[in-house]
Design an enzyme around this catalytic site. Structure first.
Site, PDB file in Angstrom:
ATOM      1  N   LYS A 292       0.880  -1.341  -0.063  1.00  0.00           N
ATOM      2  CA  LYS A 292       0.001  -0.080  -0.086  1.00  0.00           C
ATOM      3  C   LYS A 292       0.923   1.293   0.174  1.00  0.00           C
ATOM      4  O   LYS A 292       0.422   2.097  -0.856  1.00  0.00           O
ATOM      5  CB  LYS A 292      -0.789   0.015   1.251  1.00  0.00           C
ATOM      6  CG  LYS A 292      -1.461   1.282   1.457  1.00  0.00           C
ATOM      7  CD  LYS A 292      -2.306   1.269   2.572  1.00  0.00           C
ATOM      8  CE  LYS A 292      -1.692   1.686   3.980  1.00  0.00           C
ATOM      9  NZ  LYS A 292      -1.353   3.178   4.281  1.00  0.00           N
ATOM     10  N   ASN A 293       1.785   1.201   0.879  1.00  0.00           N
ATOM     11  CA  ASN A 293       2.524   2.583   1.041  1.00  0.00           C
ATOM     12  C   ASN A 293       3.739   2.582  -0.405  1.00  0.00           C
ATOM     13  O   ASN A 293       4.181   3.990  -0.201  1.00  0.00           O
ATOM     14  CB  ASN A 293       3.363   2.316   2.205  1.00  0.00           C
ATOM     15  CG  ASN A 293       2.441   2.852   3.508  1.00  0.00           C
ATOM     16  OD1 ASN A 293       1.341   2.855   3.144  1.00  0.00           O
ATOM     17  ND2 ASN A 293       3.117   2.616   4.672  1.00  0.00           N
TER      18      ASN A 293
ATOM     19  N   CYS B   7      -6.565   7.692   8.720  1.00  0.00           N
ATOM     20  CA  CYS B   7      -6.712   7.172   9.890  1.00  0.00           C
ATOM     21  C   CYS B   7      -6.444   8.022  10.757  1.00  0.00           C
ATOM     22  O   CYS B   7      -5.447   8.947  10.964  1.00  0.00           O
ATOM     23  CB  CYS B   7      -5.630   5.825  10.194  1.00  0.00           C
ATOM     24  SG  CYS B   7      -6.344   4.502   9.369  1.00  0.00           S
TER      25      CYS B   7
ATOM     26  N   ARG C 213      -0.908  14.677  12.645  1.00  0.00           N
ATOM     27  CA  ARG C 213      -0.521  14.481  11.177  1.00  0.00           C
ATOM     28  C   ARG C 213      -0.559  15.931   9.939  1.00  0.00           C
ATOM     29  O   ARG C 213      -1.450  16.058   9.249  1.00  0.00           O
ATOM     30  CB  ARG C 213      -1.258  13.609  10.376  1.00  0.00           C
ATOM     31  CG  ARG C 213      -1.298  12.288  11.095  1.00  0.00           C
ATOM     32  CD  ARG C 213      -2.168  11.014  10.658  1.00  0.00           C
ATOM     33  NE  ARG C 213      -1.223  10.256   9.835  1.00  0.00           N
ATOM     34  CZ  ARG C 213      -1.593   9.242   9.038  1.00  0.00           C
ATOM     35  NH1 ARG C 213      -2.743   9.187   9.127  1.00  0.00           N
ATOM     36  NH2 ARG C 213      -0.478   8.523   8.407  1.00  0.00           N
TER      37      ARG C 213
ATOM     38  N   ASP D  69       4.069   1.213  11.932  1.00  0.00           N
ATOM     39  CA  ASP D  69       2.818   0.276  11.385  1.00  0.00           C
ATOM     40  C   ASP D  69       2.993  -1.097  12.067  1.00  0.00           C
ATOM     41  O   ASP D  69       1.795  -1.663  11.803  1.00  0.00           O
ATOM     42  CB  ASP D  69       3.014   0.522   9.838  1.00  0.00           C
ATOM     43  CG  ASP D  69       2.359   1.625   9.308  1.00  0.00           C
ATOM     44  OD1 ASP D  69       2.034   2.738  10.130  1.00  0.00           O
ATOM     45  OD2 ASP D  69       2.892   1.994   8.149  1.00  0.00           O
TER      46      ASP D  69
ATOM     47  N   ARG E 112      -8.322  -1.202   4.211  1.00  0.00           N
ATOM     48  CA  ARG E 112      -7.489  -0.004   3.713  1.00  0.00           C
ATOM     49  C   ARG E 112      -6.079  -0.479   3.451  1.00  0.00           C
ATOM     50  O   ARG E 112      -5.444   0.222   2.632  1.00  0.00           O
ATOM     51  CB  ARG E 112      -7.420   1.233   4.901  1.00  0.00           C
ATOM     52  CG  ARG E 112      -8.562   1.873   5.205  1.00  0.00           C
ATOM     53  CD  ARG E 112      -8.388   2.998   6.089  1.00  0.00           C
ATOM     54  NE  ARG E 112      -7.618   4.059   5.390  1.00  0.00           N
ATOM     55  CZ  ARG E 112      -7.971   5.386   5.620  1.00  0.00           C
ATOM     56  NH1 ARG E 112      -8.431   5.761   6.434  1.00  0.00           N
ATOM     57  NH2 ARG E 112      -7.170   5.962   4.654  1.00  0.00           N
TER      58      ARG E 112
END
Ligand code: UD1
Length: 418
Positions: A22-23, A116, A121, A305, A397
């Site tokens: 994903k990243n 999220c 952030r 993570d 996600r």
């Protein structure tokens, strides 16, 4: 709302294949905006974050075909520089489109990104980096308006090695006039993947994976074919699942060098990690011995993570673990849920003290973020009795069919949609 119902107690064993990261995919899909032509990206599972990113690209005018984990994106029809507010709020990584859109259109308008709920952030480092390249940024209430003539290469110093800000500046600078040097750049493997992708389009970037990245701007980037790297966080999640259930899992496609720090912690706790040709085996026969201290840090430190899945493992380990979260301040919301299952955890600011108990017991728990959700599913696998994880789509996600993969390894899991 999805209810993941787990009957705990089984050891997991067998083989699992790791999907695209994903990243990596999110910045790569944004970088496609830099291309004058069509890109074909494979190893691209339909994670909900990926689907939102594709919606954002469609919204600015890209033509997209998506089948069998391969997406074709034609960027020639991009016409819109104003990004959809609703989509921006769904995904923090929507901010990645800012740099490429500015490089291509000279202007961009966006609302603040969502994602999220794991901390404050802000996007100040992204904007600072882009200002260094000559972008004029006007912030109004809830919106950011950016404009530039051709971007100018520059030296960009990041006060903190932000992954997203490093990637945004890399993308924008790849079409800038002259050279850009990013100092104190993030070193995550996904940044190397992004460099490789941009270079395949004709870019001239070097140094990704170190704290100093050099980008020589080029006049034009062409479409290309690219396959994203395997997901190291999903890899780590299965490694921890094996340790937690005293299992033996062959993790196919795992890139060993990307999970070194986790492998070290698992070894210290009594697991065997075997390097194979096409992946790794994680084997654990005995109760895991608690890690003395785990502190999350930018790569190559322990990844934030994987902090939540690792916390789950420590709840049933022999001994006490001190866990310090340095990256995102809200990652400890999981602790309240684990306590419902009998975990012994004390939190003070960014530190959690976890005293291992013999067994967790099944309970009904709620997901608050993507990684915390996966950690609760793992907790259910190790608990006595039935655990119900209520999840509002957060796990999807970043994990493609996590429940199905765990079931194939011997976990007793049923998913009910409400
Ligand atoms: C990326 C990952 C995410 C991972 C994180 C840290 C993607 C799509 N997501 O997120 O899974 O948890 O790296 O490894 O790749 N910060 C600022 N100002 C900024 C940007 C960041 O203060 O402009 C702060 C953040 O609030 C956070 C820290 O820097 O405390 C790390 O953020 P960053 O490295 O940017 O993470 P993301 O790119 O959002």
């Amino acid at each position: 709302m999805k209810k993941i119902v787990i009957c705990g107690g089984n050891s997991l064993s067998g083989e699992v294949e790791i999907h695209g990261a994903k990243n990596s995919l999110l910045p790569i899909l944004a970088a496609v905006v830099l291309a004058s032509g069509e890109c074909k990206i494979s190893n691209c599972p339909p994670l909900s974050d990926v689907l939102t990113m594709l919606d954002l690209l469609r919204d600015i005018g890209c033509k997209i075909e998506y089948a069998d984990q391969t997406v074709r994106i034609d960027t020639r029809s991009i016409h819109n520089y104003s990004m959809n507010d609703g989509l921006m709020h769904k995904l923090r990584s929507s901010i990645f489109i800012l740099g490429p859109l500015l490089a291509r259109m000279g202007k961009a308008e966006l609302g603040y990104p969502g994602g999220c709920d794991i901390g404050i952030r802000p996007i100040d480092l992204h904007l600072k980096g882009l200002r260094d390249l000559g972008v004029t940024v006007t912030e109004t209430e809830g919106h950011v308006l950016c404009s530039c003539s051709r971007l100018q290469g520059s030296e960009v110093y990041l006060d903190y090695p932000s992954v997203g800000a490093t990637e945004n500046v890399m993308m924008a600078a790849s079409l800038a006039q002259g050279a850009t040097v990013i100092c104190n750049a993030a070193k995550e493997p996904e940044i190397v993947d992004l460099q490789n992708f941009i270079n395949k389009m004709g870019g001239r970037i070097s140094g990704a994976g170190t704290g100093r990245i050099v980008i020589h701007g080029v006049e034009r980037l062409e479409g290309c074919e690219y396959s994203a790297m395997p997901d190291r966080i999903v890899t780590g999640t299965f490694m921890i699942a094996s340790a937690l259930t005293k299992g033996e899992i062959f993790i196919k496609n795992a890139q060993r060098e990307c999970v070194n720090v986790l492998a070290g912690k698992l070894r210290d706790g009594g697991c065997e990690i075997l390097d194979e040709d096409k992946g790794i085996v994680v084997r654990c026969h005995d109760r895991f011995k608690a890690s003395n201290i785990i502190e999350t840090m930018p790569y190559p430190g322990f990844p934030t993570d994987l902090q939540s899945p690792m916390m789950t493992l420590q709840t049933v380990a022999k001994g006490t673990c001190i866990l310090i979260e340095n990256v995102f301040e809200n990652r400890f919301r999981l602790t309240g849920e684990l306590k419902k299952m009998g975990a012994d955890i004390t939190v003070k600011d960014r530190m959690a003290v976890i005293r291992g108990v013999e067994k967790l017991k099944g309970a009904t728990v709620n997901t608050h973020d993507l990684r915390g959700g996966a950690a609760l599913v793992l907790a259910g696998l190790a608990a006595d009795g039935i655990t119900v994880v209520k999840d509002d789509g957060l796990i999807d996600r970043g994990y493609f069919e996590l429940e199905k993969q765990l079931k194939a390894l011997g976990g007793e899991i049923v998913v009910l949609e409400e």
